[in-house]
Design an enzyme around this catalytic site. Sequence first.
Site, PDB file in Angstrom:
ATOM      1  CG  HIS A  66      -1.986  -0.995   1.250  1.00 39.44           C
ATOM      2  ND1 HIS A  66      -2.831  -1.221   0.188  1.00 39.44           N
ATOM      3  CD2 HIS A  66      -2.346  -1.884   2.216  1.00 39.44           C
ATOM      4  CE1 HIS A  66      -3.675  -2.194   0.496  1.00 39.44           C
ATOM      5  NE2 HIS A  66      -3.396  -2.628   1.709  1.00 39.44           N
TER       6      HIS A  66
ATOM      7  N   GLY B  29      -1.742   1.908   5.248  1.00 39.04           N
ATOM      8  CA  GLY B  29      -2.256   0.560   5.426  1.00 39.04           C
ATOM      9  C   GLY B  29      -1.267  -0.400   6.063  1.00 39.04           C
TER      10      GLY B  29
ATOM     11  CG  HIS C 256      -6.940  -5.491   2.357  1.00 36.44           C
ATOM     12  ND1 HIS C 256      -6.587  -6.557   3.157  1.00 36.44           N
ATOM     13  CD2 HIS C 256      -7.965  -4.858   2.984  1.00 36.44           C
ATOM     14  CE1 HIS C 256      -7.361  -6.563   4.229  1.00 36.44           C
ATOM     15  NE2 HIS C 256      -8.203  -5.545   4.150  1.00 36.44           N
TER      16      HIS C 256
ATOM     17  CG  ASP D  71      -3.315  -8.710   0.889  1.00 36.61           C
ATOM     18  OD1 ASP D  71      -4.360  -8.166   1.268  1.00 36.61           O
ATOM     19  OD2 ASP D  71      -2.313  -8.828   1.600  1.00 36.61           O
TER      20      ASP D  71
ATOM     21  CG  ASP E 150      -5.476 -10.323   3.810  1.00 37.10           C
ATOM     22  OD1 ASP E 150      -5.120 -10.905   2.767  1.00 37.10           O
ATOM     23  OD2 ASP E 150      -5.322  -9.097   3.988  1.00 37.10           O
TER      24      ASP E 150
END
Length: 391
Positions: free
Chosen positions: A137, A145, A174, A172, A262
Amino acid sequence: MTPLPTRKASFIGAAKYRRKTYGSNHPLAIPRVSLTYDLINSYGALTNAEFVQARKAADFELEWFHTPEYVSAFKRAEALGRVSNPVRKQHNLGTLENPYFEQFFTIPATATGASVQAAEEVIRGRIGFNPAGGMHHSRPDRALGFCYFNDPVLGIVRLRREGWRVLYVDIDAHHGDGVEAAFLDDPEVFTLSLHMDTGYAYPFSGGQLADAGTAESGYTSLNVPLPRNTHDAEYRLLFEAVWQPLLDQFKPDAVVLQAGTDMIFADPLGKLGLSTQCFLETARTILETSPCHADGTPRLLVTGGGGYHPLVLARAWTGLWALLSGRDLAEAIPAAGAQALRAAGWDLDEDEDYFEQLFVSRLDRLESRAVRPEIHALIEQIQQHPYLKNT
């Protein structure tokens, strides 16, 4: 019997990752790389020849992407033992999101140097794995992040310095927004991110299939926004729809995989429903289809990434290392591994029916679920995307 490697791979780590970082009340104030290392070693699945000591990135390497002002401010904060208010405001350092901790500059700089090392391992004919990396990020002059330095960007830059075309794939939960932004104007780097639909998830970007470029100027990124509770069967269909067509169209010289965990169902910050098995199947597909050196070794750099459930993460990355190094590990976790997992002290989901399974097996219990209509609609959009349509 100790499993021996059948593939040339390097695990890049450091003892300093056992230090407490990110303070106390932070999603990353958990054992991650150290717990993974302990679980791998409980299987006897890492030799001295495969382990590479991580080194701190040099300032000039950090400045391949980050500004000299940012690097200097970061180093100065560690030397002073605090982040000044002007630096906090300008660079988003020393905040609740990106807190100050002991060896504030040194530890992120080491995790970042390890991704440059991983790229160099790939260049010399080995798969490079940096589980401490994947901080996707951060921007040139700003932490975001939980990410202080953008090590995937620097690993890619090192590969680009060899003249290689690089395909970056981010699984990920995200959006890999910082990596995408870094290479918007480089047609020799393509970024693919499969992530939670960012209408409901940080960093609230990457919600469209194509966010960068045009058919005329050349696309440089592709995003696949995943609905809540996307499960294994749905993810497999989506990944199949995008991966091979993208490989065929872009024709990379090397692949960089950001392997955040995640996306697995138990993660407290993820909103997806995937199993460890699906995570590993995806990694296996990427491994087996990446471009190779003359001897057949994949030109593949792998970083860690998000992952906020230490037991899930260690199990997944242990399986990932087994894939990368060509080992066949038992599903049952050795007694020493189970002991290491229990010593982590994680109990946030101890009342869930799957919890004890986390100490028994590397893999999850599976259930069959129907593919939802919105997944089929998303696949149709992927197949009509102008960058992939003619493959």
